[in-house]
Each structure stands twice: as structure tokens, then as C-alpha cells.
Motif scaffolding. Structure first.
Motif, PDB file in Angstrom:
ATOM      1  N   THR A 113       0.810  -1.212   0.000  1.00  0.00           N
ATOM      2  CA  THR A 113       0.000   0.000   0.000  1.00  0.00           C
ATOM      3  C   THR A 113       0.845   1.264   0.000  1.00  0.00           C
ATOM      4  N   GLY A 114       2.147   1.133   0.145  1.00  0.00           N
ATOM      5  CA  GLY A 114       3.020   2.302   0.063  1.00  0.00           C
ATOM      6  C   GLY A 114       3.157   3.015   1.396  1.00  0.00           C
ATOM      7  N   TYR A 115       4.156   3.900   1.466  1.00  0.00           N
ATOM      8  CA  TYR A 115       4.476   4.593   2.707  1.00  0.00           C
ATOM      9  C   TYR A 115       4.104   6.071   2.671  1.00  0.00           C
ATOM     10  N   THR A 147      13.438   8.758   0.037  1.00  0.00           N
ATOM     11  CA  THR A 147      12.517   7.855   0.726  1.00  0.00           C
ATOM     12  C   THR A 147      11.607   7.180  -0.280  1.00  0.00           C
ATOM     13  N   PRO A 148      11.585   5.855  -0.327  1.00  0.00           N
ATOM     14  CA  PRO A 148      10.773   5.167  -1.334  1.00  0.00           C
ATOM     15  C   PRO A 148       9.288   5.323  -1.056  1.00  0.00           C
ATOM     16  N   GLU A 149       8.501   5.328  -2.122  1.00  0.00           N
ATOM     17  CA  GLU A 149       7.049   5.392  -1.957  1.00  0.00           C
ATOM     18  C   GLU A 149       6.463   4.031  -1.626  1.00  0.00           C
ATOM     19  N   GLY A 150       7.231   2.985  -1.854  1.00  0.00           N
ATOM     20  CA  GLY A 150       6.790   1.633  -1.552  1.00  0.00           C
ATOM     21  C   GLY A 150       7.940   0.671  -1.770  1.00  0.00           C
ATOM     22  N   GLY A 151       7.624  -0.621  -1.715  1.00  0.00           N
ATOM     23  CA  GLY A 151       8.673  -1.613  -1.885  1.00  0.00           C
ATOM     24  C   GLY A 151       9.315  -1.973  -0.560  1.00  0.00           C
TER      25      GLY A 151
END
Length: 480
Positions: free
Chosen positions: A299-301, A408-412
Motif C-alpha cells: 500500500t506504500g508509505y 525515501t521510497p514510496e513503496g517496496g
């Protein structure tokens, strides 16, 4: 012929040679000897100069000189003035694979770690978690309710168990991509889906357009098919449409491969408008597009809503293959993936699938059919844990390695980290001596634009993350 005369290529092949026993030069000689006797370093192959290899391995030149002397003494290499050090023509290699190593490719160390297991090394090659708790409940329910009917069936479904194909259709319907079962093929994970597409579309000399950076395991699949890789950059919105159109126009590729949802390794989420543009470009130039959405379950961060797959924006004449799996969200041990594509494409792809394995294991598919409708809830449970670990890792890196940079990654499940003015291959050799296996950025980019990057997964426990950062900091201090 002389692919290993590039010290960087040879270093990736050597893997974790420093963890063996004995003097350093004998460890290096042993790793090289293993490659020679297995045939991975073929007769006549020129090895790097002592100076180049010493620099890339961050060891003294004397260590490499002594290692080469050891190989010469064993009759494995010859040195001729003006020609360098070459594998001896007298060597008769063992049968391929007899040394226990995974053969070939830039992702060799990643797959080798799967075979060998982690040991005492903290490996950054893989980003995997234990099974989601929902898997256990699904296994019990399957045994209680579905087993009699499943075992009464012949058990052979080359294109996939009907119940799972329908669950995949429902999954795509929920993503605004109307789908019927004849548009779905069940595979043994995303890796097989990519491999089947490579078999179907590629031949030696074909061109594949890929992102820069990309995932080494998939790049190796395309290389193994004899394809030439052309890379296009990724920005904060996903693969760049202008570069994609230029690559399509100039190279007439047989296939394009992109990761729009939480791109690996950067964690970027491609926007809806960018997805629409990519679909239009693929249709305009009539290039089949393989979209890998293995991380869609996350769902992403950042709280941003995940757009529908690129296939949702495809014009009627576009050939979009949308790939996904349960490996990241549920469990890597549940090797279930799928391809959604136009019916004629699935019909062709299924012929390669049935030739490969006759179809997936039925019980695994039945489990997947139970779990796929719950994927959103399962992902939400994963998200809280991963977000906490991401914050823990970022905080420790900022404290102990303040010169390192990342977005900062959006997800993964990993950070894509830039090392200041350092070749990550060189740092990887130092890190290995401190018990950390690093995958350098050179493995992710055929054009060398990310040689100073490394990927750091945050799927480890918080205690292991702390130990990891401690080891990385010691390696960085030694390199400095």
C-alpha cells in the motif's frame, strides 16, 4: 572473448571469496581456480591486470600477484609478455555446474545466495520476509473444505487452475482493468513470466528497452536470450516518456520491460498520467510492453493511491503484458504469479508455459485463489512493519553514515542509496570482509549510470538492521 578482462565483471563473478579460509591470496586463487575448472572462465580467457584487479578488490597488488602465481603453478593460467594472463588452453573443465555455482549473468551472486543460504553473512541480495499469518489459515481451510474436490480432479491445468484464473480476473477488475479468464496465464512467479516472454519475443540480436536502473535477475533473462539492452532513465515519476519514445524510434525493440508500481530498486511509484503516456507510446511504436507489478500488493508509505496498471490505459491495438505475483506480499515460498494480456498473446505464451512445466502445482494455486481476494488486508499488515523498519534503517544510516544519500521510497522493501564518489563494486569488496554482501549498482544498469549506488533492504529485523548498519559503517571507515 575476453569478457573477464574487465575487473568489475570478474569481481561480480567471484562472489564472497573473502569468507573462505587461509591467506587472502589463496582465497582469491581458489575462487579463480573454481571458475576455471568449472568452465565459467574458459580456456584462452584473459584475466584483468594485477593492478586493475587489486584496485577493484581493495587488496594489495602483491595479493593478486601471489594468486596469479598460485594459478600458474597449478597449470591453470599462462602469462605471456604483451598478452597478459590467460586461462591455460590445457585446462579441461568439469561438467557445467560441477563446482556448485549458479552459472552466468550479473545477478549470479543473488541466485548463488539463494542456493548457499545466508550463513554468517548479512546478505543484501534478497528482500524477503516470512509468510504472512493469513497463509496458515488458508492452508487449514484448504485442507478442510477443498481437498476432496481438488484431489478428485486430474490435476493438470496448463494455463492455470480455473478458480485462480477467475480470482486474478477479479483482482484486475478491482484495478479497473476488465479481464476474462482467457486473458490470464498462471506462472511460477514473476521470474517465469519474464522468462516466458523472453522466449516468445526475443531471439539473438533482439533489442529490449529497460529502465535505468532495473532488477539484475530480469536483465540476465534478456541477456541469456541473446538480446541487447537499451536503458532509459527513471525519475521521481517513473520511466521518462521522452527517453522511452526516443529509444523505441531509434532501436525498434522487440520488447520493453518496466516496473511502474514501487519500482525495484528505487521504490518510485509511476503516476497515472505517466502510465497513460507510456501505454500510448507503446501503442504508437507497436512495441510489446511487459509491466512487472510484483509489488502491487504493497500500500506504500507516502499514502499515495496506487494507480491502475499500465494495461488499464492501453489503446485497443497496444500489446501490454501485466505481470504480478503473491511472492512479495504473502510469501516467497508460494511461487504463484500471473500474466494478464490480450487473448492471442496468452494463447501463444501458454505454449511456452506447457513446454516448460505442464502447469503449476494445483494445491499452491488453490491456496493462491483463497489468498488473492485478501491481498489488500495482507498488504496493510505488512506495511506497518515495513514502515517501522524503514524509519529505523533511515535513522541509523543518518546517524552513522551521514554522507550517504537516498530518496525515501514510496513503496517496496529497500532503500536505493548513493555513495559519495565511490564505486560500489569497490565498497562491496570491503563490506564483504565485514560480513555484508552488497549488490552494487553496476549490476542494475547496463550503461554504468548507477555504479555508486547500493540497494539496502529493510526486511531484516530491527536488531539485524542495527548490526547491518554497524558493519557497513566499519567497512566505510576502512575504505576511507
Amino acid at each position: 572473448m575476453d569478457r573477464f578482462c574487465d575487473a568489475g565483471v570478474l569481481v561480480e563473478f567471484l562472489g564472497d571469496w573473502t569468507t573462505a579460509h587461509g591467506p587472502l591470496y589463496r582465497r582469491l586463487a581458489g575462487a579463480l581456480a573454481g571458475g576455471i575448472t568449472a568452465g565459467d572462465l574458459p580456456a584462452g580467457e584473459r584475466l584483468p591486470s594485477e593492478r586493475d584487479l587489486a584496485k577493484m578488490l581493495t587488496v594489495s597488488r602483491a595479493t593478486v600477484v601471489a594468486a596469479y602465481d598460485e594459478l600458474r603453478g597449478g597449470g591453470l593460467v599462462d602469462s605471456v609478455r604483451g598478452s597478459g594472463t590467460r586461462v591455460s588452453a590445457a585446462v579441461r573443465p568439469r561438467r557445467s555446474g560441477a563446482d556448485g555455482r549458479v552459472p552466468g549473468g550479473r545477478a549470479t551472486s543473488i541466485y548463488q545466495r539463494l542456493v548457499d543460504g545466508p550463513g554468517k553473512i548479512i546478505s543484501l541480495a534478497l528482500a524477503v520476509e516470512p509468510a504472512a499469518p493469513e497463509l496458515r489459515d488458508a492452508v487449514w481451510a484448504l485442507a478442510r473444505e477443498d481437498l476432496p474436490e481438488l484431489t478428485a480432479d486430474a490435476g493438470c491445468h496448463p494455463t492455470g487452475l480455473p478458480a485462480l484464473r477467475q480470482a486474478v480476473c477479479d483482482h484486475f477488475d478491482g484495478q479497473l482493468v476488465p479481464t476474462v479468464p482467457d486473458q490470464v496465464l498462471i506462472t511460477n512467479g514473476v521470474q517465469q513470466a519474464v522468462g516466458l516472454a523472453a522466449q516468445m519475443y526475443l531471439k539473438p540480436g533482439s533489442t529490449v528497452v529497460v529502465e535505468s536502473p532495473s532488477w539484475p535477475g530480469c536483465l540476465d533473462v534478456f541477456r541469456a536470450a541473446g538480446a541487447k539492452l537499451v536503458s532509459v532513465p527513471v525519475d521521481e515519476d517513473g520511466v521518462r516518456p521522452d527517453a522511452l519514445a526516443k529509444a523505441f524510434a531509434e532501436h525498434n525493440p522487440a520488447l520493453a520491460y518496466v516496473m511502474p508500481t514501487y519500482h525495484n530498486p528505487t521504490g518510485v511509484l509511476m503516476s497515472a498520467s505517466r502510465r497513460q503516456r507510456v501505454a500510448q507510446i507503446a501503442a504508437k511504436y507497436r512495441v510489446p510492453l511487459l509491466e512487472d507489478n510484483a509489488y502491487t500488493g504493497f500500500t506504500g508509505y507516502s499514502g499515495a493511491e496506487t494507480p491502475p496498471p499500465i494495461g488499464a490505459y492501453a489503446p485497443r491495438d497496444a500489446e501490454i503484458l501485466s505481470v504480478g505475483s503473491l511472492a512479495k506480499t504473502v510469501w516467497a515460498g508460494l511461487r504463484i504469479g500471473w500474466v494478464r494480456a490480450p487473448e492471442p498473446v496468452i494463447d501463444r505464451l501458454a505454449r511456452y508455459k506447457v513446454r516448460a512445466d505442464l502447469g503449476n502445482a494445483v494445491l499452491d494455486q488453490a491456496l493462491a485463489a483463497r489468498l488473492l481476494p485478501k491481498i489488500t488486508d495482507i498488504a496493510a499488515g505488512r506495511r506497518e512493519t515495513l514502515a517501522r523498519r524503514l524509519g529505523h534503517l533511515a535513522g541509523l544510516l543518518a546517524m552513522h553514515l551521514p554522507n550517504w544519500r537516498w530518496r525515501t521510497p514510496e513503496g517496496g522493501s529497500a532503500l536505493w542509496v548513493e555513495l559519495p564518489e565511490v564505486d560500489a563494486q569497490i565498497f562491496a569488496q570491503v563490506a564483504l570482509r565485514h560480513g555484508v554482501e552488497v549488490v552494487p549498482g553496476s549490476a542494475t544498469d547496463p550503461n554504468g549510470h548507477h555504479d555508486n549506488h547500493i540497494r539496502i533492504p529493510f526486511t531484516l529485523s530491527e536488531a539485524d538492521i542495527a548490526e547491518l548498519v554497524n558493519r557497513l559503517a566499519m567497512a566505510w571507515a576502512e575504505l576511507g
